[in-house]
Design an enzyme around this catalytic site. Structure first.
Site, PDB file in Angstrom:
ATOM      1  N   GLN A 195      45.649  -9.800  16.237  1.00 27.44           N
ATOM      2  CA  GLN A 195      44.997 -11.094  16.625  1.00 27.44           C
ATOM      3  C   GLN A 195      45.314 -11.122  17.439  1.00 27.44           C
ATOM      4  O   GLN A 195      45.551 -11.257  18.722  1.00 27.44           O
ATOM      5  CB  GLN A 195      45.241 -12.081  15.111  1.00 27.44           C
ATOM      6  N   LYS A 215      44.031  -4.903  23.093  1.00 23.75           N
ATOM      7  CA  LYS A 215      45.826  -4.616  22.772  1.00 23.75           C
ATOM      8  C   LYS A 215      46.345  -3.307  22.464  1.00 23.75           C
ATOM      9  O   LYS A 215      47.311  -2.963  23.015  1.00 23.75           O
ATOM     10  CB  LYS A 215      46.304  -5.743  22.398  1.00 23.75           C
ATOM     11  N   GLY A 249      42.795  -4.113  14.393  1.00 24.47           N
ATOM     12  CA  GLY A 249      41.748  -2.708  13.994  1.00 24.47           C
ATOM     13  C   GLY A 249      42.200  -3.266  15.863  1.00 24.47           C
ATOM     14  O   GLY A 249      42.324  -4.011  16.477  1.00 24.47           O
ATOM     15  N   HIS A 250      42.662  -1.616  16.226  1.00 26.79           N
ATOM     16  CA  HIS A 250      43.211  -1.089  17.430  1.00 26.79           C
ATOM     17  C   HIS A 250      42.473  -0.311  17.443  1.00 26.79           C
ATOM     18  O   HIS A 250      42.517   0.996  16.610  1.00 26.79           O
ATOM     19  CB  HIS A 250      44.541  -0.734  17.243  1.00 26.79           C
ATOM     20  N   ASP A 252      40.351  -9.080  19.925  1.00 22.31           N
ATOM     21  CA  ASP A 252      39.948  -8.028  20.456  1.00 22.31           C
ATOM     22  C   ASP A 252      40.273  -8.155  21.830  1.00 22.31           C
ATOM     23  O   ASP A 252      39.197  -7.338  22.505  1.00 22.31           O
ATOM     24  CB  ASP A 252      38.374  -7.462  20.119  1.00 22.31           C
TER      25      ASP A 252
HETATM   26  P1  IMP Z   1      40.973 -13.527   8.663  1.00 23.85           P
HETATM   27  O1  IMP Z   1      42.056 -13.305   9.492  1.00 23.85           O
HETATM   28  O2  IMP Z   1      40.291 -12.613   8.004  1.00 23.85           O
HETATM   29  O3  IMP Z   1      41.451 -14.808   7.631  1.00 23.85           O
HETATM   30  O4  IMP Z   1      39.707 -14.298   9.544  1.00 23.85           O
HETATM   31  C1  IMP Z   1      40.197 -15.361   9.933  1.00 23.85           C
HETATM   32  C2  IMP Z   1      39.121 -15.530  11.792  1.00 23.85           C
HETATM   33  O5  IMP Z   1      39.858 -15.246  13.030  1.00 23.85           O
HETATM   34  C3  IMP Z   1      38.198 -14.983  11.405  1.00 23.85           C
HETATM   35  O6  IMP Z   1      37.099 -15.629  12.515  1.00 23.85           O
HETATM   36  C4  IMP Z   1      37.965 -13.319  12.266  1.00 23.85           C
HETATM   37  O7  IMP Z   1      37.247 -12.854  12.762  1.00 23.85           O
HETATM   38  C5  IMP Z   1      39.682 -13.930  13.364  1.00 23.85           C
HETATM   39  N1  IMP Z   1      39.581 -12.416  13.570  1.00 23.85           N
HETATM   40  C6  IMP Z   1      40.970 -11.787  12.456  1.00 23.85           C
HETATM   41  N2  IMP Z   1      41.833 -10.885  12.981  1.00 23.85           N
HETATM   42  C7  IMP Z   1      41.152 -10.755  13.913  1.00 23.85           C
HETATM   43  C8  IMP Z   1      41.105  -9.734  14.984  1.00 23.85           C
HETATM   44  O8  IMP Z   1      42.022  -8.651  14.592  1.00 23.85           O
HETATM   45  N3  IMP Z   1      40.473  -9.873  16.319  1.00 23.85           N
HETATM   46  C9  IMP Z   1      39.440 -10.553  16.440  1.00 23.85           C
HETATM   47  N4  IMP Z   1      39.406 -11.865  15.491  1.00 23.85           N
HETATM   48  C10 IMP Z   1      40.234 -11.800  14.549  1.00 23.85           C
END
Ligand code: IMP
Length: 426
Positions: free
Chosen positions: A225, A16, A40-41, A13
């Site tokens: 991420q 990007k 999410g962008h 977040d």
């Molecule tokens: P997962 O990717 O849904 O398995 O989540 C694993 C961890 O990564 C959690 O703490 C999510 O909140 C975090 N996470 C996954 N994708 C994002 C992202 O795009 N931005 C911020 N945190 C993310």
């Protein structure tokens, strides 16, 4: 010709989307390489706010080839609904390509993600995933039982694989977790129909990307991420299940790492994180709330409030080293306006009194660390209209120069607001 990579340096977040959009405008092709709709962008262009989860924001620029690489995990329902929403804005998809090797998020992945999180929460060990099925989908990939994009467009393959896997998953859902079984036949029928719609977009992204590179055009590899969520180099187990670092992004796109020219690392002027896991510079006070409200720190994907904290130069240095970052992009500097005293974490102090200037490899070591801060006078100016380095107040310039020095990498862009024009290039 150039091959550029863009990655997050913190816990995701980092805004990007905006930088990707700016770079995508100058790129002939964009590949998203890993992750899925956990990302999410948000892109604001010409006054319109677009929320994208799977499709590269390059889709907003007519003529840009937009590709979803082999390293991704794709929920076809989400992809098609995103396409539908974009269609309403007049966006077309003749330039969208999806690699047949990318893995399919099946309904049982989503069910198991949520059941497993609920089960773990009984012992206080849930990760706080996005609940989108990301981990279970990657687990099947590495167990070599996953379904891929190729399968959704080939009904016989879909039926055989989904029947075998679905039956096993239903046993896990019902017998281990006590959940409701899924209707496998209706999933197969639904996915076959979705496959028909996705079929025209399936193509070998690695080969297409190679053509872009060989023809001397500009390719952007878009990471989702961020570094501290990397399965190996993040705060394991509070991480995602893919490799959001530059090497992982090249791999997921099917591009050799030695063709990469620039690696843009995006950081916020402070730090945020969603979900569980350690966060050394977290602010659980009024300043933390102020940053959350002013920076609108609520998840694009899940709407969850983000945890907020001071800029941590230890983690960004970790990111600079791991990713080979050539250019730092510092976003949301405007959010810090109105705070009397700013702090930057420069290193960590351990309980034995020693100082650590790099990020510890395991959480047990991190638990023994407390941040060492340097203080700066804050600023009250509204900097959202600044467009050049000279437009920034001296205090902001000093803050950025300090970040640059502490992170050991040139800052080449600064964000001062959500619109793509609210960016300073230096
Ligand atoms: P997962 O990717 O849904 O398995 O989540 C694993 C961890 O990564 C959690 O703490 C999510 O909140 C975090 N996470 C996954 N994708 C994002 C992202 O795009 N931005 C911020 N945190 C993310």
């Amino acid at each position: 010709m150039a091959v550029n990579v863009i990655i997050g340096t913190q816990w995701g977040d980092e805004a990007k989307g905006k930088t990707i959009d700016i770079l995508a405008e100058k790129s002939d092709a964009v590949v998203r390489a890993q992750g899925g709709n956990n990302a999410g962008h948000t892109v604001v262009a010409d006054g319109v706010t677009y929320k994208l989860n799977l499709i590269p924001s390059g889709i907003l620029h007519k003529g840009t080839l937009c590709m979803l690489g082999a390293g991704m995990v794709i929920d076809p329902r989400v992809l098609l609904s995103e396409m539908e929403k974009l269609t309403a804005y007049g966006i077309t998809f003749e330039n969208l390509k999806i690699d047949p090797r990318a893995h399919l998020i099946m309904p049982w992945h989503i069910a198991l993600d949520n059941l497993s999180e609920k089960y773990k929460s009984n012992s206080g060990s849930s990760i706080g995933t996005t609940g989108r099925g990301i981990g279970p989908c990657y687990a099947d990939k590495y167990e070599r039982v996953g379904l891929r994009i190729y399968d959704i467009a080939h009904p016989e393959a879909l039926k055989t694989k989904a029947t075998a896997t679905g039956e096993l998953k239903n046993r896990i859902i019902t017998e281990i977790y006590g959940g409701e079984p899924l209707d496998i036949d209706s999933i197969i029928a639904e996915y076959a129909a979705l496959g028909e719609k996705l079929k025209p977009f399936i193509d070998d992204v690695s080969v297409l990307a190679d053509k872009v590179i060989k023809s001397g055009k500009t390719l952007l590899l878009e990471g989702a991420q961020a570094t501290l969520l990397d399965i190996d180099f993040g705060t394991y187990p509070y991480v995602t299940s893919s490799h959001p670092i530059s090497a992982g992004v090249a791999n997921g796109a099917g591009v050799a790492p030695n063709v990469v020219d620039k690696v843009y690392g995006v950081a916020k002027a402070y730090t945020t994180r969603v979900g569980e896991g350690p966060f050394p510079t977290e602010l659980k006070d009024d300043i933390g709330d102020y940053i959350r409200e002013k920076g609108q720190e609520f998840g694009t994907t899940t709407g969850r409030p983000r945890r907020t904290g001071w800029f941590d130069a230890v983690i960004v240095r970790h990111a600079v080293r791991l990713n080979g970052i050539t250019d730092l992009v510092i976003g949301k500097l405007d959010t810090l306006s109105g705070i009397e005293t700013l702090k930057i974490c420069t290193s960590y102090k351990k309980s034995d009194g020693t100082t650590l200037d790099y990020f510890p490899s395991v959480l047990e070591e991190l638990a023994d660390c407390t941040p060492v801060y340097e203080e700066f006078p804050g600023f009250d100016d509204d900097i959202t209209a600044a467009r050049t380095w000279e437009d920034l107040p001296g205090i902001c310039q000093d803050y950025i120069l300090k970040l640059q020095k502490l992170c050991g990498c040139k800052v080449s862009m600064i964000g001062v607001g959500p619109d793509r024009v609210q960016q300073i290039n230096i």
